[in-house]
Scaffold this motif. Structure first.
Motif, PDB file in Angstrom:
ATOM      1  N   LEU A  48       4.263 -18.796   0.547  1.00 38.83           N
ATOM      2  CA  LEU A  48       5.448 -19.505   0.997  1.00 38.83           C
ATOM      3  C   LEU A  48       5.266 -21.007   0.875  1.00 38.83           C
ATOM      4  N   ASP A  49       4.113 -21.484   1.272  1.00 37.70           N
ATOM      5  CA  ASP A  49       3.836 -22.913   1.146  1.00 37.70           C
ATOM      6  C   ASP A  49       3.916 -23.349  -0.319  1.00 37.70           C
ATOM      7  N   ALA A  50       3.401 -22.510  -1.217  1.00 39.39           N
ATOM      8  CA  ALA A  50       3.441 -22.852  -2.648  1.00 39.39           C
ATOM      9  C   ALA A  50       4.884 -22.885  -3.149  1.00 39.39           C
ATOM     10  N   ALA A  51       5.705 -21.937  -2.663  1.00 37.74           N
ATOM     11  CA  ALA A  51       7.101 -21.912  -3.098  1.00 37.74           C
ATOM     12  C   ALA A  51       7.850 -23.142  -2.605  1.00 37.74           C
ATOM     13  N   GLY A  58       0.783  -1.216   0.000  1.00 40.71           N
ATOM     14  CA  GLY A  58       0.000   0.000   0.000  1.00 40.71           C
ATOM     15  C   GLY A  58       0.807   1.254   0.000  1.00 40.71           C
ATOM     16  N   LEU A  59       2.039   1.241  -0.494  1.00 40.65           N
ATOM     17  CA  LEU A  59       2.849   2.450  -0.555  1.00 40.65           C
ATOM     18  C   LEU A  59       2.661   3.214  -1.848  1.00 40.65           C
ATOM     19  N   GLY A  60       1.774   2.743  -2.699  1.00 33.27           N
ATOM     20  CA  GLY A  60       1.498   3.414  -3.959  1.00 33.27           C
ATOM     21  C   GLY A  60       0.573   4.586  -3.750  1.00 33.27           C
ATOM     22  N   PRO A  61       0.119   5.212  -4.831  1.00 32.20           N
ATOM     23  CA  PRO A  61      -0.738   6.399  -4.734  1.00 32.20           C
ATOM     24  C   PRO A  61      -2.078   6.110  -4.092  1.00 32.20           C
ATOM     25  N   LEU A  62      -2.578   4.875  -4.165  1.00 31.63           N
ATOM     26  CA  LEU A  62      -3.861   4.544  -3.566  1.00 31.63           C
ATOM     27  C   LEU A  62      -3.703   3.667  -2.338  1.00 31.63           C
ATOM     28  N   GLY A  63      -2.477   3.446  -1.884  1.00 37.41           N
ATOM     29  CA  GLY A  63      -2.212   2.506  -0.791  1.00 37.41           C
ATOM     30  C   GLY A  63      -2.358   3.161   0.582  1.00 37.41           C
ATOM     31  N   ALA A  64      -1.906   2.412   1.625  1.00 39.59           N
ATOM     32  CA  ALA A  64      -2.036   2.866   3.005  1.00 39.59           C
ATOM     33  C   ALA A  64      -0.927   3.839   3.357  1.00 39.59           C
ATOM     34  N   ARG A  65      -0.946   4.260   4.581  1.00 40.92           N
ATOM     35  CA  ARG A  65       0.044   5.211   5.038  1.00 40.92           C
ATOM     36  C   ARG A  65       1.416   4.552   5.117  1.00 40.92           C
ATOM     37  N   ARG A  66       2.451   5.391   5.196  1.00 38.80           N
ATOM     38  CA  ARG A  66       3.819   4.897   5.169  1.00 38.80           C
ATOM     39  C   ARG A  66       4.213   4.188   6.468  1.00 38.80           C
ATOM     40  N   GLY A  67       3.462   4.363   7.530  1.00 39.81           N
ATOM     41  CA  GLY A  67       3.842   3.753   8.803  1.00 39.81           C
ATOM     42  C   GLY A  67       3.539   2.278   8.898  1.00 39.81           C
ATOM     43  N   ALA A  68       2.913   1.701   7.909  1.00 38.39           N
ATOM     44  CA  ALA A  68       2.546   0.286   7.963  1.00 38.39           C
ATOM     45  C   ALA A  68       3.781  -0.582   7.941  1.00 38.39           C
ATOM     46  N   LYS A  69       3.664  -1.792   8.558  1.00 38.94           N
ATOM     47  CA  LYS A  69       4.786  -2.715   8.634  1.00 38.94           C
ATOM     48  C   LYS A  69       4.743  -3.692   7.485  1.00 38.94           C
ATOM     49  N   PRO A  70       5.932  -4.232   7.105  1.00 40.18           N
ATOM     50  CA  PRO A  70       5.959  -5.251   6.059  1.00 40.18           C
ATOM     51  C   PRO A  70       5.200  -6.486   6.495  1.00 40.18           C
ATOM     52  N   LEU A  71       4.708  -7.226   5.543  1.00 43.07           N
ATOM     53  CA  LEU A  71       3.965  -8.435   5.823  1.00 43.07           C
ATOM     54  C   LEU A  71       4.916  -9.552   6.211  1.00 43.07           C
ATOM     55  N   GLY A  72       4.447 -10.415   7.108  1.00 42.25           N
ATOM     56  CA  GLY A  72       5.237 -11.559   7.516  1.00 42.25           C
ATOM     57  C   GLY A  72       4.851 -12.796   6.736  1.00 42.25           C
ATOM     58  N   THR A  73       5.809 -13.697   6.621  1.00 38.12           N
ATOM     59  CA  THR A  73       5.538 -14.926   5.867  1.00 38.12           C
ATOM     60  C   THR A  73       4.782 -15.963   6.684  1.00 38.12           C
ATOM     61  N   ASP A  74       4.563 -15.665   7.964  1.00 34.56           N
ATOM     62  CA  ASP A  74       3.841 -16.613   8.810  1.00 34.56           C
ATOM     63  C   ASP A  74       2.353 -16.336   8.843  1.00 34.56           C
ATOM     64  N   ARG A  75       1.928 -15.242   8.186  1.00 34.59           N
ATOM     65  CA  ARG A  75       0.509 -14.895   8.179  1.00 34.59           C
ATOM     66  C   ARG A  75       0.034 -14.747   6.741  1.00 34.59           C
ATOM     67  N   ALA A  76      -1.296 -14.841   6.628  1.00 32.65           N
ATOM     68  CA  ALA A  76      -1.892 -14.657   5.310  1.00 32.65           C
ATOM     69  C   ALA A  76      -1.663 -13.199   4.877  1.00 32.65           C
ATOM     70  N   PRO A  77      -1.515 -12.927   3.570  1.00 37.07           N
ATOM     71  CA  PRO A  77      -1.643 -13.911   2.477  1.00 37.07           C
ATOM     72  C   PRO A  77      -0.316 -14.535   2.072  1.00 37.07           C
ATOM     73  N   LEU A  78       0.813 -14.127   2.756  1.00 33.12           N
ATOM     74  CA  LEU A  78       2.110 -14.585   2.262  1.00 33.12           C
ATOM     75  C   LEU A  78       2.390 -16.026   2.664  1.00 33.12           C
ATOM     76  N   CYS A  79       1.720 -16.504   3.741  1.00 31.70           N
ATOM     77  CA  CYS A  79       1.998 -17.871   4.146  1.00 31.70           C
ATOM     78  C   CYS A  79       1.570 -18.864   3.079  1.00 31.70           C
ATOM     79  N   GLN A  80       0.465 -18.553   2.385  1.00 30.95           N
ATOM     80  CA  GLN A  80       0.049 -19.430   1.285  1.00 30.95           C
ATOM     81  C   GLN A  80       1.082 -19.424   0.165  1.00 30.95           C
TER      82      GLN A  80
END
Length: 989
Positions: A916-919, A892-914
């Protein structure tokens, strides 16, 4: 009545000195010396005198001296002819390698001395400078002459060639230019007749003493024969005298080294494959023509010698044995040989007995097995020559008839029309009194001047008018095209040569009347004329002849000129073989010869047809009536789109001259021709189509906005969707086009609307190739842009490929529409499938871009695209690469995304965990797949692959344990691959 002594033979044209002597005699009537000189000159030329008997001893000494003096050639033209293969440029531009030029330089440098003329024998010394460090060379030259012709030559240089050496030239020119300075003596027999016995004995003894080593054996032999009463020498009255000239009954001709000519021709024929050899032989042919023009009997002699050598060419037997034809160069030389024999036989100056001898000789040669046959079958009885038998009326309508002429006169092996036309023109050639002896041979040749010469016994006729009539009769004859490539090419060359002759003739009123009369006869000539109403299917077209007639008649009778040219536009072999509506085999080229195997020169003929049409279009500029008539003829008779396009271009160029208003009618003609080309080539994809489309748009622009909008509105029948959307619509709305049209706001918007409608129609018909151009063209109009976008969405459901969807998606992002770009990217991903081993798939960059786009939009868009990624991509390195990219920063750092204070997504939670499992699953599957058929040379690559897999495994909370279990499974499953498993243990434990 003039006595026989004053008659001049035909073979000895009067030179400048004769004219001077005649003028002097006219001025000095009553002066015995002048009259005596004129009489002696005529005697020396003809040798047919009654007052003077054959023996010089009975002729008064003054007459003797004058006859001897005037017997030497007085014109340098003959000397030049016999010392070079052609006339040379003026002094200062001469080639020093030519014997005449070198001889002239020797004369001018004073190299000729000790010149003595004894009777009809001339001798002298010629000194030639040596090379660097070499002494000069002294050459003894002797010349015998008779009745103003050089009959034999001898030179100490031993430089044998076809013609006289430079030293003979130098001595001859000295005798001509400095005749009064030459020491003159009577023939030696006349001098001897004046001696008594004692003087004769003294003369002989002194002569033997001076040259005893050379002449003593001969002198003793002659003395023995004279002292023998019954010897042959005593039975002959008198004695020979090499200085006394020939007798009345002896033939006299210029000296020609027959043996050298034969040797030269033989050598050149043996080198016939080389360009220089052919040029040399053609130069020799030109020399024969020059001799014939000057009525020199050596022309026929030289031609006989050349013909004999041609018949002895060893290649003739080889070609005959192999059943192969001559080479083109050799065949052209034989054609030239035949044409020269026609000139010789038809010459009005030859004697009947000479003509009979030549004909007998030709008959003997013709019976030889080695005598080559002409290429081409000139009897048209074969079935092939008969006309067609018809009834992110119909036969006449088709213009076909039976041939009436068994063989064509133009292109005939003996070239009867060309020979007769040249002979008639030669009789009318005007030679200026001030014309240089050696005309300029520079790039601009002097134009030949002709004059009307009356025909004896035919009042009102002239040879010049007859030449024009003869040429037009031959060119306008309806005749079938002969078989064979060379024979057909010969027809073309013969036509061009004849027309080149006619173009040298300036048309005066008298010739224009002849031209008009002949043109009318050609139009009304029926089946005998190539301009008649009906034609044989395989008749030779009249385009080249008609173009000359059109150009010549146009200033004097435009109606007749157009009627003739329009009649000649026909090309029956195509019009009967390609009925209306039949597709063309190769539209952008001339009709292929594969379809017409006998018409080897069809492409050339179509080009000539195009040139005739272009001439008419150019001439008809400013005349709407004739322009439309010519257009109709072009559309009916020209079948090659490439040539039609050329005509359209020529017409447009003619209609828009620089600095002048355009001819709107001619511009319309050009546009109509261009539209016809577009329709004819619509289904032919070639690079030339793009050129044609661009030109058509520019031509319509020259006419005006309505023409441009018309081709946009009717694009279906003219262009492919790609051409219409990418060339027509775009080119028609560029800034340069709009400035050229100078439209107001309303008209400009009307043109834009027409272009947008065209683009949308093209996008609907071919969305893969036209969707993006349509979107680009409709950017400034919201409704049109939305319609184009909807076309893309509809096409995606109908099978629009992922590559095109990604391209449009990138365009949308570039235009600031990321959500629409995301939508199109998801549609593209839904169609995509990348296997486990396709890590270099062409869509890799598009997938990575789509992932970056979704990550920039926010968590929601990223979550929505993950299932598409998992379903479409099975390549482990790609999945791990996407996973790492998404973990580097918060979504969400693009022109329509969230604020800059948001944290990166973790691989242990959705949607990246799916993901990671696929990889991880992809790495496991790929490893097993690679190990199935792995070879030792790929072990190192596999170890590196496992290293990348471990990095991905470690992204999971229990990744270390999963990777260890994975390795253990590999070791147990593939324990037979001991070396590989050893490498795995060494690297990963």
């Amino acid at each position: 009545m003039e006595p026989p002594a004053a008659k001049r033979s035909r073979g000895s044209p009067a030179g400048p000195e004769e004219r001077d002597a005649g003028a002097g005699a006219a001025r000095g009537r009553g002066r015995p010396e002048a009259l005596l000189d004129l009489s002696a000159k005529r005697v020396a030329e003809s040798w047919a005198f009654e007052q003077v008997e054959e023996r010089f001893s009975r002729v008064p000494e003054p007459v003797q001296k004058r006859i001897v003096f005037w017997s030497f050639p007085r014109s340098e033209r003959e000397i030049c002819m016999y010392s070079s293969l052609g006339y040379q440029p003026p002094e200062g531009e001469q080639d020093t390698r030519v014997p005449f030029t070198r001889g002239l330089q020797l004369l001018q440098s004073g190299a000729v001395d000790r010149v003595l003329q004894v009777g009809f024998h001339l001798s002298g010394n010629v000194r030639e400078p040596g090379g660097p460090g070499e002494p000069e060379h002294l050459h003894h030259v002797s010349i015998s002459f008779d009745r103003c012709k050089i009959t034999s030559v001898s030179c100490g240089c031993d430089n044998r060639d076809l013609f006289y050496c430079a030293h003979v030239v130098a001595l001859s020119l000295y005798r001509i230019r400095h005749a009064r300075q030459v020491e003159l003596r009577l023939p030696i027999s006349e001098t001897l007749s004046q001696m008594n016995r004692d003087q004769l004995q003294k003369f002989v003894q002194y002569l033997i003493s001076a040259h005893h080593t050379e002449v003593l054996p001969t002198a003793q032999r002659l003395a023995d024969e004279i002292l023998l009463l019954g010897s042959e020498i005593n039975l002959v009255h008198g004695a020979p005298d090499p200085t006394a000239g020939a007798g009345i009954e002896d033939a006299n001709c210029w000296h020609l080294d027959e043996e050298q000519i034969q040797e030269q021709v033989k050598q050149l024929l043996s080198n016939g494959g080389y360009y220089g050899a052919s040029q040399q032989l053609r130069s020799m042919f030109s020399k024969v023509r020059e001799m014939l023009r000057m009525r020199d009997s050596n022309g026929a002699r030289m031609l006989i010698l050349m013909t004999e050598q041609f018949l002895q060419d060893p290649r003739l037997a080889l070609w005959r044995q192999q059943g192969a034809g001559m080479t083109d160069k050799c065949r052209q030389l034989w054609d030239e040989l035949g044409a020269l024999w026609v000139c010789v036989i038809l010459s009005p100056h030859c004697k009947p007995e000479e003509r009979a001898g030549w004909l007998q000789l030709l008959g003997t040669w013709d019976k030889l097995d080695m005598c080559p046959l002409e290429e081409g079958n000139y009897s048209f009885n074969g079935p092939s020559l008969q006309p067609t038998v018809t009834p992110s009326p119909e036969l006449l309508q088709k213009g076909a008839t039976f041939i009436t002429n068994a063989e064509g006169w133009v292109g005939h092996p003996l070239d009867p029309i060309g020979c007769l036309c040249r002979a008639l023109l030669e009789a009318c050639r005007l030679e200026e009194e001030t014309l240089s002896l050696y005309p300029d041979s520079g790039p601009e040749k002097r134009k030949v001047a002709y004059q009307h010469v009356p025909v004896p016994g035919s009042p009102g006729e002239s040879y010049l008018a007859l030449a024009l009539e003869v040429a037009l009769l031959g060119l306008g004859q309806q005749r079938a095209l002969p078989e064979g490539l060379y024979a057909q090419d010969k027809v073309v060359r013969s036509e061009e040569q004849l027309l080149a002759l006619l173009e040298e003739v300036d048309l005066d009123d008298r010739l224009v009347q002849v031209l008009r009369k002949q043109a009318g006869l050609l139009l009304e000539g029926g089946p005998f004329s190539g301009f008649g109403e009906v034609l044989f299917r395989e008749s030779v077209p009249m385009h080249t002849c008609a173009r000359y007639l059109f150009t010549a008649l146009l200033p004097h009778d435009p109606d007749l000129a157009y009627r003739l040219a329009l009649r000649a536009m026909r090309l029956p072999v195509l019009e009967t073989a390609l009925p209306a509506g039949e597709p063309h085999p190769n539209p952008l080229d001339s009709i292929t010869s594969n379809r017409f195997p006998r018409w080897f020169i069809l492409g050339h003929l179509e080009t000539r047809q195009c040139e005739l049409a272009s001439a008419m279009l150019t001439a008809a500029k400013g005349d709407p009536k004739w322009l439309h008539v010519v257009l109709g003829s072009i559309q009916q008779h020209i079948h090659s789109p490439a040539l039609l396009f050329k005509l359209a271009q020529d017409a447009c160029k003619t209609a828009t001259p620089a600095g002048a208003p355009p001819d709107t009618t001619l511009l319309g003609i050009a546009l109509e021709l261009g539209l016809q080309v577009m329709r004819m080539t619509l289904n032919t994809m070639t690079w030339r189509r793009r050129e044609m489309v661009r030109w058509l748009v520019s031509c319509a622009t020259e006419i005006g906005p309505q023409a441009l909008m018309n081709i946009m509105q009717n694009w279906y029948s003219l262009f492919t969707p790609v051409e219409a959307a990418t060339i027509v619509a775009v080119t028609g709305t560029t800034h340069a086009t709009l400035m050229r049209l100078q439209l107001d706001t309303a008209r400009r918007e009307e043109l834009w609307a027409c272009a947008r409608t065209l683009a949308l129609q093209c996008a609907m018909k071919d969305p893969q190739n036209c969707a993006l151009p349509a979107l680009t063209l409709c950017e400034k109009n919201h409704a049109a842009f939305e319609a184009a976008y909807q076309i893309v969405l509809d096409a995606a459901a109908g099978g629009l490929g992922h590559a095109h969807l990604f391209t449009v998606a990138r365009y949308m992002e570039h235009r600031g529409l990321p959500l629409r770009a995301y939508k199109l990217a998801t549609l593209a991903l839904a169609q995509l499938s990348i296997a486990f081993n396709q890590d270099s798939h062409p869509a890799v960059n598009d997938v990575l871009w789509a992932c970056s786009l979704s990550h920039s939009l926010g968590r929601h868009e990223l979550s929505a695209i993950v299932p598409l990624i998992i379903r479409s991509i099975h390549c482990a390195p790609m999945l791990s690469d996407i996973l790492r990219r998404w973990t580097l920063s918060a979504p969400g750092l693009g022109p329509l995304g969230a604020r800059r204070g948001a944290k990166p997504l973790g691989t242990d939670r959705a949607p990246l965990c799916q993901l990671l499992d696929a990889a991880v699953a992809a790495y496991i599957t790929t490893s097993h797949s690679r190990l199935t058929h792995i070879s030792p040379r790929h072990y190192g690559d596999f170890i590196e692959f496992l290293g990348k897999a471990r990095e991905t495994f470690l992204l999971a909370p229990d990744g270390h344990l999963q990777f260890a279990q994975f390795l253990e499974n590999l070791k147990q499953t593939y324990k037979g691959k001991k070396k590989l498993m050893l490498l795995v243990r060494e690297r990963f434990g």
